[in-house]
Scaffold this active site. Sequence first.
Site, PDB file in Angstrom:
ATOM      1  N   LYS A   1     -11.522   0.606 -36.443  1.00 18.50           N
ATOM      2  CA  LYS A   1     -12.660   1.445 -36.725  1.00 18.50           C
ATOM      3  C   LYS A   1     -13.034   2.338 -37.303  1.00 18.50           C
ATOM      4  CE  LYS A   1     -13.992  -2.771 -34.260  1.00 18.50           C
ATOM      5  NZ  LYS A   1     -14.693  -3.759 -33.872  1.00 18.50           N
TER       6      LYS A   1
ATOM      7  N   GLU B   1     -10.001 -12.939 -43.170  1.00 22.97           N
ATOM      8  CA  GLU B   1      -9.884 -11.978 -42.599  1.00 22.97           C
ATOM      9  C   GLU B   1      -8.792 -10.843 -43.846  1.00 22.97           C
ATOM     10  OE1 GLU B   1     -12.064 -12.233 -38.312  1.00 22.97           O
ATOM     11  OE2 GLU B   1      -9.469 -10.941 -38.588  1.00 22.97           O
TER      12      GLU B   1
ATOM     13  N   PHE C   1     -26.454  -8.277 -32.165  1.00 25.21           N
ATOM     14  CA  PHE C   1     -26.001  -7.281 -32.672  1.00 25.21           C
ATOM     15  C   PHE C   1     -25.322  -7.440 -34.152  1.00 25.21           C
ATOM     16  CE2 PHE C   1     -23.173  -9.967 -30.831  1.00 25.21           C
ATOM     17  CZ  PHE C   1     -22.213 -10.076 -31.199  1.00 25.21           C
TER      18      PHE C   1
ATOM     19  N   HIS D   1     -10.750  -3.976 -34.052  1.00 29.01           N
ATOM     20  CA  HIS D   1     -10.800  -5.217 -34.205  1.00 29.01           C
ATOM     21  C   HIS D   1      -9.407  -6.426 -34.482  1.00 29.01           C
ATOM     22  CE1 HIS D   1     -12.448  -9.117 -36.432  1.00 29.01           C
ATOM     23  NE2 HIS D   1     -11.474  -8.734 -36.796  1.00 29.01           N
TER      24      HIS D   1
ATOM     25  N   ASN E   1     -15.523  -0.265 -30.659  1.00 26.82           N
ATOM     26  CA  ASN E   1     -14.475  -0.173 -29.977  1.00 26.82           C
ATOM     27  C   ASN E   1     -12.698   0.176 -30.615  1.00 26.82           C
ATOM     28  OD1 ASN E   1     -14.550  -2.567 -31.389  1.00 26.82           O
ATOM     29  ND2 ASN E   1     -14.597  -4.032 -29.568  1.00 26.82           N
TER      30      ASN E   1
ATOM     31  N   ARG F   1      -4.114  -9.643 -29.043  1.00 28.97           N
ATOM     32  CA  ARG F   1      -5.858  -9.839 -28.263  1.00 28.97           C
ATOM     33  C   ARG F   1      -5.600  -8.688 -26.422  1.00 28.97           C
ATOM     34  NH1 ARG F   1     -10.185 -12.280 -30.016  1.00 28.97           N
ATOM     35  NH2 ARG F   1     -10.996 -13.007 -28.460  1.00 28.97           N
TER      36      ARG F   1
ATOM     37  N   TYR G   1     -18.588  -9.891 -41.305  1.00 30.96           N
ATOM     38  CA  TYR G   1     -19.101 -10.487 -39.894  1.00 30.96           C
ATOM     39  C   TYR G   1     -20.068 -11.288 -39.745  1.00 30.96           C
ATOM     40  CZ  TYR G   1     -16.591  -7.148 -37.347  1.00 30.96           C
ATOM     41  OH  TYR G   1     -15.051  -5.969 -36.807  1.00 30.96           O
TER      42      TYR G   1
ATOM     43  N   ARG H   1      -7.541  -0.577 -26.561  1.00 34.82           N
ATOM     44  CA  ARG H   1      -9.372  -0.571 -25.966  1.00 34.82           C
ATOM     45  C   ARG H   1     -10.101   0.825 -24.541  1.00 34.82           C
ATOM     46  NH1 ARG H   1     -11.517  -6.066 -28.315  1.00 34.82           N
ATOM     47  NH2 ARG H   1     -12.110  -5.714 -30.299  1.00 34.82           N
TER      48      ARG H   1
END
Length: 139
Positions: free
Chosen positions: A11, A128, A59, A117, A114, A87, A51, A104
């Site tokens: 990000k 995606e 948010f 993704h 964060n 993950r 998104y 993270r």
Amino acid sequence: MATNRTFTMLKPDAAANGYIGGILKMINDAGFRIVAMKYTKLSAEAAGKFYEVHKERPFYGELVTYMSSGPIVAAILEKENAIPAFRTLIGATDPAKADAGTIRKIYAKSISANAVHGSDSDENAQIEGNFFFSELERF
Ligand code: CMP
């Protein structure tokens, strides 16, 4: 059917803070193979589309503004059981709740900034990945 592939974005905070190299090293050391990768910047429109599933969340506006605020790295990664393995490597969405040693925990500052993704399902990983990459860009 599981594809053993996941999709990731490093990000804007990761790029701005000079963490791209460190994060890619962790991904490499964890045994993920890079299938596709690009350094690019999302427009607000593109971030909103990416998104879209979070459109009703409070948010969403903040997320779209943030994700279009600077360059990102998008990538398709391959490893056995890629979705859960990745993950586990990145840790909880909120870095304050992420396990020690996760990407993270090491690199992220907040729930929106964060660092990374990771897709949450095979279906979303395909959607995606298709958002960013043509078949000719996958190796
Ligand atoms: P990501 O894995 O990219 O998927 C959706 C993103 O929304 C998530 O990471 C967070 O960065 C962001 N997000 C989730 N919950 C919140 C929240 N409560 N406030 C701000 N951003 C959030």
